[in-house]
Design a protein around this motif. Structure first.
Motif, PDB file in Angstrom:
ATOM      1  N   GLU A   1       0.845  -1.201   0.037  1.00  0.00           N
ATOM      2  CA  GLU A   1       0.031   0.044   0.065  1.00  0.00           C
ATOM      3  C   GLU A   1       0.852   1.288  -0.077  1.00  0.00           C
ATOM      4  O   GLU A   1       0.662   2.012  -0.579  1.00  0.00           O
ATOM      5  CB  GLU A   1      -0.819   0.044   1.403  1.00  0.00           C
ATOM      6  CG  GLU A   1      -1.769   1.516   1.245  1.00  0.00           C
ATOM      7  CD  GLU A   1      -2.705   1.253   2.580  1.00  0.00           C
ATOM      8  OE1 GLU A   1      -2.478   2.137   3.357  1.00  0.00           O
ATOM      9  OE2 GLU A   1      -3.756   0.394   2.356  1.00  0.00           O
TER      10      GLU A   1
ATOM     11  N   LYS B   1     -11.526  -4.421  -5.190  1.00  0.00           N
ATOM     12  CA  LYS B   1     -11.566  -3.743  -3.885  1.00  0.00           C
ATOM     13  C   LYS B   1     -10.081  -3.394  -3.262  1.00  0.00           C
ATOM     14  O   LYS B   1     -10.155  -2.340  -2.722  1.00  0.00           O
ATOM     15  CB  LYS B   1     -12.214  -4.992  -2.842  1.00  0.00           C
ATOM     16  CG  LYS B   1     -12.436  -4.539  -1.368  1.00  0.00           C
ATOM     17  CD  LYS B   1     -13.378  -5.552  -0.616  1.00  0.00           C
ATOM     18  CE  LYS B   1     -13.326  -4.925   0.741  1.00  0.00           C
ATOM     19  NZ  LYS B   1     -14.047  -5.975   1.610  1.00  0.00           N
ATOM     20  N   GLN B   2      -9.219  -4.229  -3.482  1.00  0.00           N
ATOM     21  CA  GLN B   2      -7.891  -4.054  -3.257  1.00  0.00           C
ATOM     22  C   GLN B   2      -7.419  -3.060  -3.799  1.00  0.00           C
ATOM     23  O   GLN B   2      -6.706  -1.962  -3.103  1.00  0.00           O
ATOM     24  CB  GLN B   2      -7.051  -5.249  -3.345  1.00  0.00           C
ATOM     25  CG  GLN B   2      -5.432  -5.208  -2.882  1.00  0.00           C
ATOM     26  CD  GLN B   2      -5.558  -5.331  -1.309  1.00  0.00           C
ATOM     27  OE1 GLN B   2      -5.597  -5.964  -0.641  1.00  0.00           O
ATOM     28  NE2 GLN B   2      -5.365  -4.131  -0.702  1.00  0.00           N
TER      29      GLN B   2
ATOM     30  N   GLU C   1      -8.535   0.165  -2.019  1.00  0.00           N
ATOM     31  CA  GLU C   1      -7.847   0.468  -1.030  1.00  0.00           C
ATOM     32  C   GLU C   1      -6.639   1.112  -1.345  1.00  0.00           C
ATOM     33  O   GLU C   1      -6.040   2.279  -0.594  1.00  0.00           O
ATOM     34  CB  GLU C   1      -7.585  -0.498  -0.193  1.00  0.00           C
ATOM     35  CG  GLU C   1      -8.840  -1.316   0.349  1.00  0.00           C
ATOM     36  CD  GLU C   1      -8.874  -2.532   1.198  1.00  0.00           C
ATOM     37  OE1 GLU C   1      -7.564  -3.009   1.408  1.00  0.00           O
ATOM     38  OE2 GLU C   1      -9.536  -3.278   1.436  1.00  0.00           O
ATOM     39  N   TYR C   2      -5.723   0.799  -2.472  1.00  0.00           N
ATOM     40  CA  TYR C   2      -4.670   1.329  -2.754  1.00  0.00           C
ATOM     41  C   TYR C   2      -4.709   2.758  -3.079  1.00  0.00           C
ATOM     42  O   TYR C   2      -3.838   3.690  -2.683  1.00  0.00           O
ATOM     43  CB  TYR C   2      -3.713   0.556  -3.637  1.00  0.00           C
ATOM     44  CG  TYR C   2      -3.435  -0.870  -3.095  1.00  0.00           C
ATOM     45  CD1 TYR C   2      -3.042  -1.074  -1.753  1.00  0.00           C
ATOM     46  CD2 TYR C   2      -2.874  -1.740  -4.058  1.00  0.00           C
ATOM     47  CE1 TYR C   2      -2.848  -2.532  -1.290  1.00  0.00           C
ATOM     48  CE2 TYR C   2      -2.570  -3.249  -3.552  1.00  0.00           C
ATOM     49  CZ  TYR C   2      -2.440  -3.423  -2.400  1.00  0.00           C
ATOM     50  OH  TYR C   2      -2.012  -4.453  -1.662  1.00  0.00           O
TER      51      TYR C   2
ATOM     52  N   SER D   1      -7.391   4.812  -2.613  1.00  0.00           N
ATOM     53  CA  SER D   1      -7.678   5.406  -1.449  1.00  0.00           C
ATOM     54  C   SER D   1      -6.423   6.006  -0.755  1.00  0.00           C
ATOM     55  O   SER D   1      -6.379   7.303  -0.257  1.00  0.00           O
ATOM     56  CB  SER D   1      -8.786   4.818  -0.709  1.00  0.00           C
ATOM     57  OG  SER D   1      -9.050   5.488   0.573  1.00  0.00           O
TER      58      SER D   1
ATOM     59  N   TYR E   1     -10.583   8.201  -5.125  1.00  0.00           N
ATOM     60  CA  TYR E   1      -9.573   6.752  -5.356  1.00  0.00           C
ATOM     61  C   TYR E   1      -8.790   7.411  -6.461  1.00  0.00           C
ATOM     62  O   TYR E   1      -9.395   7.582  -7.715  1.00  0.00           O
ATOM     63  CB  TYR E   1     -10.431   5.814  -5.560  1.00  0.00           C
ATOM     64  CG  TYR E   1     -11.356   5.488  -4.372  1.00  0.00           C
ATOM     65  CD1 TYR E   1     -11.115   4.504  -3.287  1.00  0.00           C
ATOM     66  CD2 TYR E   1     -12.812   6.054  -4.375  1.00  0.00           C
ATOM     67  CE1 TYR E   1     -12.045   4.290  -2.519  1.00  0.00           C
ATOM     68  CE2 TYR E   1     -13.432   5.961  -3.273  1.00  0.00           C
ATOM     69  CZ  TYR E   1     -13.197   4.880  -2.395  1.00  0.00           C
ATOM     70  OH  TYR E   1     -14.223   4.776  -1.232  1.00  0.00           O
TER      71      TYR E   1
END
Length: 503
Positions: A289, A419-420, A423-424, A426, A445
């Protein structure tokens, strides 16, 4: 045996021989007839197949061909239809100053001038943009054959069909103005439907003044104002391509990519070359991340070097690279609507080429439209909806001739991968290279990119991502072309657009 019986037997034998001969000849003729019938059947099937293929796959291309003289002649007797925006605003219409007998004085009006110039196009000096794509609709009645015959006999001047697009005037104006005086493009779409809301491009031109400015703009190869950079411009993607490298790494490390760790010292050393992070900045210890949020060149070039090259290429090609993306169900062979993004790595590529490509340098080229579509698929749980710009076509009586359908284009990644990546992306906008969005009233995002073009600090500045607030969401790609590093950034342009849209 009597002579009479012998004579009879001789006659019977001759009759049998003659019968056998006739049978043999008949079978020969039957075989010839069968062969001829088969040949004609094959020819018939071939012709029927050719005709069916023409009707299904080719006829609309022929009809829409602006060099089709029958369409051109028919258009002279019809008032060209109107192109509307999503909210009902007129983007192009015909000012009817002519008589019913002579339509030569009709002039095409473009109320928003330069703002929509490339996407709407023009219908003089040839045809471009939606004026070209929808030419057959705009210049034909869209009525029944009986009504057409009645109009022909009564010599009635009729109007062509009207085209209703998905383009959003407010968004288009904001995007166009946000680019400022630089060269660049903005492409915006709705991730959940595939509706294209904005394709802004600069430099631009005023299509109403085409006759006066044609000689200047048609030969201006330096600025290329006629080019729709949003769909036809090919650019080095810079770090926005790390989205693709991330997905490739996730595909090859399905169970352990979250265990990724890297210690960044500001550069990655290979056999005979090195890859530097921006300004040689050392990011220190990073997980996946943080490497993504910091846009760490060292981590991603090392990551790319470790990938199985054949599988890497397969992942990239699965994301619609090296193929034309269909718009509005038009034939995908039309590369004048949206260019192919280009990915040239092969199994013989060198370590340096792979490392450069994995961070978005090298010879990879992308369109803003394609990068926005990748963001849209991430927002839409891995599924790219087929992009469309034409919502419906109506004839002058208000009857719908055709209506767009919202359909899936392709599943680009799994739901868990999307979804992953969310997150990255974001994290990028929370504490990473696009923390300018931190604290916004909407969720963002994204991924930034700075593609180095030469050793004089000339770059392409990128922002690719999406934003949402409640039920409203936008997927976007912004690129500034060939600017001095540090002068302006694409993320600032995206922020202006999002702020205005979600306020």
């Amino acid at each position: 045996m009597s002579r009479r019986e012998q004579h009879q037997m001789s006659k019977d034998s001759a009759r049998r021989r003659r019968y056998k001969s006739e049978q043999k000849e008949r079978r020969k003729l039957n075989r010839q007839a069968m062969v001829t019938s088969v040949i004609f059947c094959i020819i018939f099937v071939f012709m029927a197949g050719f005709y069916l293929n023409f009707i299904v796959n080719k006829s609309q291309d022929i009809i829409k061909d602006t060099h089709n003289e029958r369409v051109a002649e028919k258009a002279k007797t019809i008032i060209r239809g109107t192109i509307y925006a999503e909210g009902g605003e007129k983007l192009a219409y015909t000012d009817t100053n002519s008589t019913e007998e002579d339509l030569s004085d009709d002039t095409r009006k473009y109320p928003y001038g330069k703002t929509f110039a490339q996407v709407i196009g023009y219908s003089t000096k040839g045809f471009t943009g939606l004026e070209q794509r929808c030419n057959s609709d705009l210049s034909t009645e869209g009525t029944t054959e009986i009504e057409k015959i009645a109009n022909d006999f009564s010599n009635t001047t009729v109007s062509g069909c009207n085209v209703y697009t998905t383009l959003n005037v407010k968004l288009q104006k904001e995007a166009y103005e946000s680019i400022g005086s630089d060269k660049g493009a903005v492409f915006i779409m709705d991730p959940s439907t595939g509706a294209v809301l904005t394709t802004a491009s600069k430099p631009s031109f005023n299509p109403e003044k085409l006759d006066k400015i044609w000689d200047d703009i048609s030969t201006d190869n330096e600025n290329s104002p006629l080019l729709n950079r949003a769909t036809l411009g090919l650019y080095t993607p810079g770090s926005t391509f790390k989205i693709v490298t991330t997905l490739a790494y996730m595909n090859q490390h399905k169970n352990d990519y979250n265990n990724f760790s890297y210690y960044c010292q500001g550069r990655a050393l290979f056999h005979n070359f090195k890859i530097n992070c921006f300004d040689g900045h050392a990011h220190g210890s990073e997980d996946f991340e943080h490497a993504f949020a910091n846009s760490c060149n060292s981590a991603f070039s090392t990551m790319g070097d470790e990938l199985n090259l054949k599988k890497y290429i397969k992942t990239v090609n699965g994301l619609l690279f090296n193929e034309i993306i269909p718009f509005d169900n038009f034939n995908t062979s039309d590369s004048n609507y949206c260019k192919k993004s280009r990915f040239v790595l092969n199994e013989n590529s060198t370590q340096a080429e792979v490392a450069q490509t994995s961070i978005g340098q090298g010879e990879t080229l992308v369109t803003p439209a394609h990068m926005a579509m990748l963001a849209a698929a991430i927002a839409n749980k891995g599924v790219l909806m087929k992009p469309y710009m034409i919502d419906k076509v109506e004839n002058s009586n208000g009857t719908i001739v055709s209506q767009a359908e919202q359909t899936e284009c392709k599943k680009l990644m799994t739901k868990s991968q999307a979804k992953q990546l969310q997150e990255y992306m974001s994290a990028v906008c929370d504490y990473g290279t696009a923390r300018i969005f931190s604290g916004s009233s909407y969720e963002v995002y994204g991924k930034t990119g700075t593609a180095e073009l030469d050793k004089n600090n000339n770059v392409n500045s990128w922002f690719v991502g999406y934003a949402k607030k409640g039920k409203k969401q936008l997927a976007i790609a912004v690129v500034y072309e060939n600017i001095k590093d540090g002068t302006i950034s694409a993320k600032e342009c995206a922020k202006e657009i999002f702020d205005d849209y979600f306020k």
